[in-house]
Design a protein around this motif. Structure first.
Motif, PDB file in Angstrom:
ATOM      1  N   HIS A   1       0.722  -1.337   0.071  1.00  8.99           N
ATOM      2  CA  HIS A   1      -0.011   0.098   0.174  1.00  8.99           C
ATOM      3  C   HIS A   1       0.991   1.247   0.123  1.00  8.99           C
ATOM      4  CE1 HIS A   1      -3.458   2.702   0.754  1.00  8.99           C
ATOM      5  NE2 HIS A   1      -2.687   3.275   1.719  1.00  8.99           N
ATOM      6  N   HIS A   2       2.018   1.463   0.964  1.00  8.63           N
ATOM      7  CA  HIS A   2       2.780   2.595   0.664  1.00  8.63           C
ATOM      8  C   HIS A   2       3.732   2.785  -0.510  1.00  8.63           C
ATOM      9  CE1 HIS A   2       1.772   3.302   5.096  1.00  8.63           C
ATOM     10  NE2 HIS A   2       2.099   2.034   5.392  1.00  8.63           N
ATOM     11  N   ILE A   3       3.941   1.708  -0.893  1.00 11.85           N
ATOM     12  CA  ILE A   3       4.674   1.818  -2.233  1.00 11.85           C
ATOM     13  C   ILE A   3       3.852   2.196  -3.382  1.00 11.85           C
ATOM     14  CG2 ILE A   3       5.876   0.653  -4.181  1.00 11.85           C
ATOM     15  CD1 ILE A   3       6.950  -1.134  -1.989  1.00 11.85           C
ATOM     16  N   PHE A   4       2.506   1.962  -3.266  1.00 13.92           N
ATOM     17  CA  PHE A   4       1.481   2.146  -4.379  1.00 13.92           C
ATOM     18  C   PHE A   4       1.215   3.666  -4.080  1.00 13.92           C
ATOM     19  CE2 PHE A   4      -2.899   2.902  -5.523  1.00 13.92           C
ATOM     20  CZ  PHE A   4      -2.858   2.055  -6.769  1.00 13.92           C
ATOM     21  N   GLU A   5       1.017   4.083  -2.892  1.00 17.78           N
ATOM     22  CA  GLU A   5       0.843   5.453  -2.516  1.00 17.78           C
ATOM     23  C   GLU A   5       1.676   6.348  -3.093  1.00 17.78           C
ATOM     24  OE1 GLU A   5      -1.393   8.889  -1.553  1.00 17.78           O
ATOM     25  OE2 GLU A   5      -1.969   6.968  -1.637  1.00 17.78           O
TER      26      GLU A   5
ATOM     27  N   VAL B   1       0.695   4.009 -15.545  1.00 21.14           N
ATOM     28  CA  VAL B   1      -0.416   4.453 -14.876  1.00 21.14           C
ATOM     29  C   VAL B   1      -1.282   2.931 -15.171  1.00 21.14           C
ATOM     30  CG1 VAL B   1      -2.812   5.461 -15.314  1.00 21.14           C
ATOM     31  CG2 VAL B   1      -0.522   6.732 -15.205  1.00 21.14           C
ATOM     32  N   GLU B   2      -1.144   2.673 -16.504  1.00 20.04           N
ATOM     33  CA  GLU B   2      -1.655   0.987 -16.576  1.00 20.04           C
ATOM     34  C   GLU B   2      -1.466   0.236 -15.571  1.00 20.04           C
ATOM     35  OE1 GLU B   2      -4.188   0.153 -18.563  1.00 20.04           O
ATOM     36  OE2 GLU B   2      -4.519   2.471 -19.141  1.00 20.04           O
ATOM     37  N   HIS B   3      -0.104   0.069 -15.175  1.00 17.60           N
ATOM     38  CA  HIS B   3       0.589  -0.648 -14.206  1.00 17.60           C
ATOM     39  C   HIS B   3      -0.417  -0.637 -12.840  1.00 17.60           C
ATOM     40  CE1 HIS B   3       3.200  -3.292 -11.829  1.00 17.60           C
ATOM     41  NE2 HIS B   3       3.406  -2.328 -11.041  1.00 17.60           N
ATOM     42  N   LEU B   4      -0.559   0.690 -12.615  1.00 14.07           N
ATOM     43  CA  LEU B   4      -1.454   0.973 -11.225  1.00 14.07           C
ATOM     44  C   LEU B   4      -2.745   0.353 -11.123  1.00 14.07           C
ATOM     45  CD1 LEU B   4      -0.371   4.651 -10.404  1.00 14.07           C
ATOM     46  CD2 LEU B   4       0.674   2.547  -9.331  1.00 14.07           C
ATOM     47  N   LYS B   5      -3.407   0.374 -12.408  1.00 10.83           N
ATOM     48  CA  LYS B   5      -4.790   0.037 -12.339  1.00 10.83           C
ATOM     49  C   LYS B   5      -4.879  -1.749 -12.242  1.00 10.83           C
ATOM     50  CE  LYS B   5      -6.524   3.135 -16.076  1.00 10.83           C
ATOM     51  NZ  LYS B   5      -6.894   3.238 -17.722  1.00 10.83           N
ATOM     52  N   ASN B   6      -3.812  -2.189 -12.329  1.00 10.92           N
ATOM     53  CA  ASN B   6      -3.784  -3.589 -12.299  1.00 10.92           C
ATOM     54  C   ASN B   6      -3.312  -4.364 -10.769  1.00 10.92           C
ATOM     55  OD1 ASN B   6      -4.288  -4.216 -14.949  1.00 10.92           O
ATOM     56  ND2 ASN B   6      -2.110  -4.033 -15.352  1.00 10.92           N
TER      57      ASN B   6
ATOM     58  N   PRO C   1      -8.919  -0.092  -6.974  1.00 11.37           N
ATOM     59  CA  PRO C   1     -10.422   0.533  -6.604  1.00 11.37           C
ATOM     60  C   PRO C   1     -10.455   1.588  -5.582  1.00 11.37           C
ATOM     61  CG  PRO C   1     -10.021  -1.912  -6.911  1.00 11.37           C
ATOM     62  CD  PRO C   1      -8.609  -1.422  -6.771  1.00 11.37           C
ATOM     63  N   LEU C   2      -9.395   1.572  -4.863  1.00 14.09           N
ATOM     64  CA  LEU C   2      -9.586   2.667  -3.517  1.00 14.09           C
ATOM     65  C   LEU C   2      -8.912   3.996  -4.001  1.00 14.09           C
ATOM     66  CD1 LEU C   2      -8.079   0.603  -0.529  1.00 14.09           C
ATOM     67  CD2 LEU C   2     -10.288   1.063  -1.107  1.00 14.09           C
ATOM     68  N   PHE C   3      -8.307   3.777  -5.169  1.00 16.72           N
ATOM     69  CA  PHE C   3      -7.870   5.204  -5.883  1.00 16.72           C
ATOM     70  C   PHE C   3      -8.326   5.428  -7.376  1.00 16.72           C
ATOM     71  CE2 PHE C   3      -4.954   3.503  -2.579  1.00 16.72           C
ATOM     72  CZ  PHE C   3      -4.767   4.801  -1.819  1.00 16.72           C
TER      73      PHE C   3
ATOM     74  N   TYR D   1     -10.262   7.334  -8.798  1.00 13.80           N
ATOM     75  CA  TYR D   1     -10.406   8.700  -9.183  1.00 13.80           C
ATOM     76  C   TYR D   1      -9.183   9.359  -9.505  1.00 13.80           C
ATOM     77  CZ  TYR D   1     -11.439  13.799  -9.598  1.00 13.80           C
ATOM     78  OH  TYR D   1     -11.220  14.937  -9.949  1.00 13.80           O
ATOM     79  N   ARG D   2      -8.280   9.121  -8.804  1.00 17.25           N
ATOM     80  CA  ARG D   2      -6.995   9.587  -9.132  1.00 17.25           C
ATOM     81  C   ARG D   2      -6.338   8.890 -10.430  1.00 17.25           C
ATOM     82  NH1 ARG D   2      -4.331   9.536  -3.130  1.00 17.25           N
ATOM     83  NH2 ARG D   2      -2.501  10.387  -4.169  1.00 17.25           N
ATOM     84  N   ILE D   3      -6.311   7.751 -10.542  1.00 19.54           N
ATOM     85  CA  ILE D   3      -5.969   6.790 -11.483  1.00 19.54           C
ATOM     86  C   ILE D   3      -6.549   7.442 -12.778  1.00 19.54           C
ATOM     87  CG2 ILE D   3      -5.615   4.586 -12.367  1.00 19.54           C
ATOM     88  CD1 ILE D   3      -5.139   3.516  -9.487  1.00 19.54           C
ATOM     89  N   ALA D   4      -8.098   7.465 -12.820  1.00 17.49           N
ATOM     90  CA  ALA D   4      -8.625   8.028 -13.937  1.00 17.49           C
ATOM     91  C   ALA D   4      -8.081   9.481 -14.238  1.00 17.49           C
ATOM     92  CB  ALA D   4     -10.004   8.225 -13.738  1.00 17.49           C
ATOM     93  N   ARG D   5      -7.833  10.247 -13.208  1.00 17.86           N
ATOM     94  CA  ARG D   5      -7.271  11.671 -13.602  1.00 17.86           C
ATOM     95  C   ARG D   5      -5.932  11.681 -14.216  1.00 17.86           C
ATOM     96  NH1 ARG D   5      -3.909  14.860 -11.142  1.00 17.86           N
ATOM     97  NH2 ARG D   5      -4.306  17.203 -11.646  1.00 17.86           N
ATOM     98  N   LEU D   6      -5.022  10.584 -13.763  1.00 12.82           N
ATOM     99  CA  LEU D   6      -3.790  10.426 -14.294  1.00 12.82           C
ATOM    100  C   LEU D   6      -3.798   9.803 -15.919  1.00 12.82           C
ATOM    101  CD1 LEU D   6      -1.731   8.899 -11.542  1.00 12.82           C
ATOM    102  CD2 LEU D   6      -1.275  11.070 -12.437  1.00 12.82           C
TER     103      LEU D   6
END
Length: 62
Positions: free
Chosen positions: A3-7, A34-39, A44-46, A48-53
């Protein structure tokens, strides 16, 4: 991804992509990051932020 690395990755991308240009990295580089984060399990918790990116990266493509 922990979680901390993701954030940290999310915060970094938000800072860098907001002022990114086509140099030195092409828009495809940022899109892949960004696509890597989506996986990740935390995505799902983020959503909105991922969609903005994703929108910011799309704007880099012109």
């Amino acid at each position: 991804m922990h979680h901390h690395i993701f954030e940290s990755e999310l915060v970094h991308l938000e800072r860098v992509i907001a002022c990114a240009s086509r140099e030195p990295f092409p828009p495809t580089y940022w899109r892949d990051r960004v696509e890597h984060l989506k996986n990740c399990p935390h995505a799902p918790l983020f959503g909105y932020r991922i969609a903005r990116l994703s929108r910011l990266v799309a704007e880099l493509n012109g």
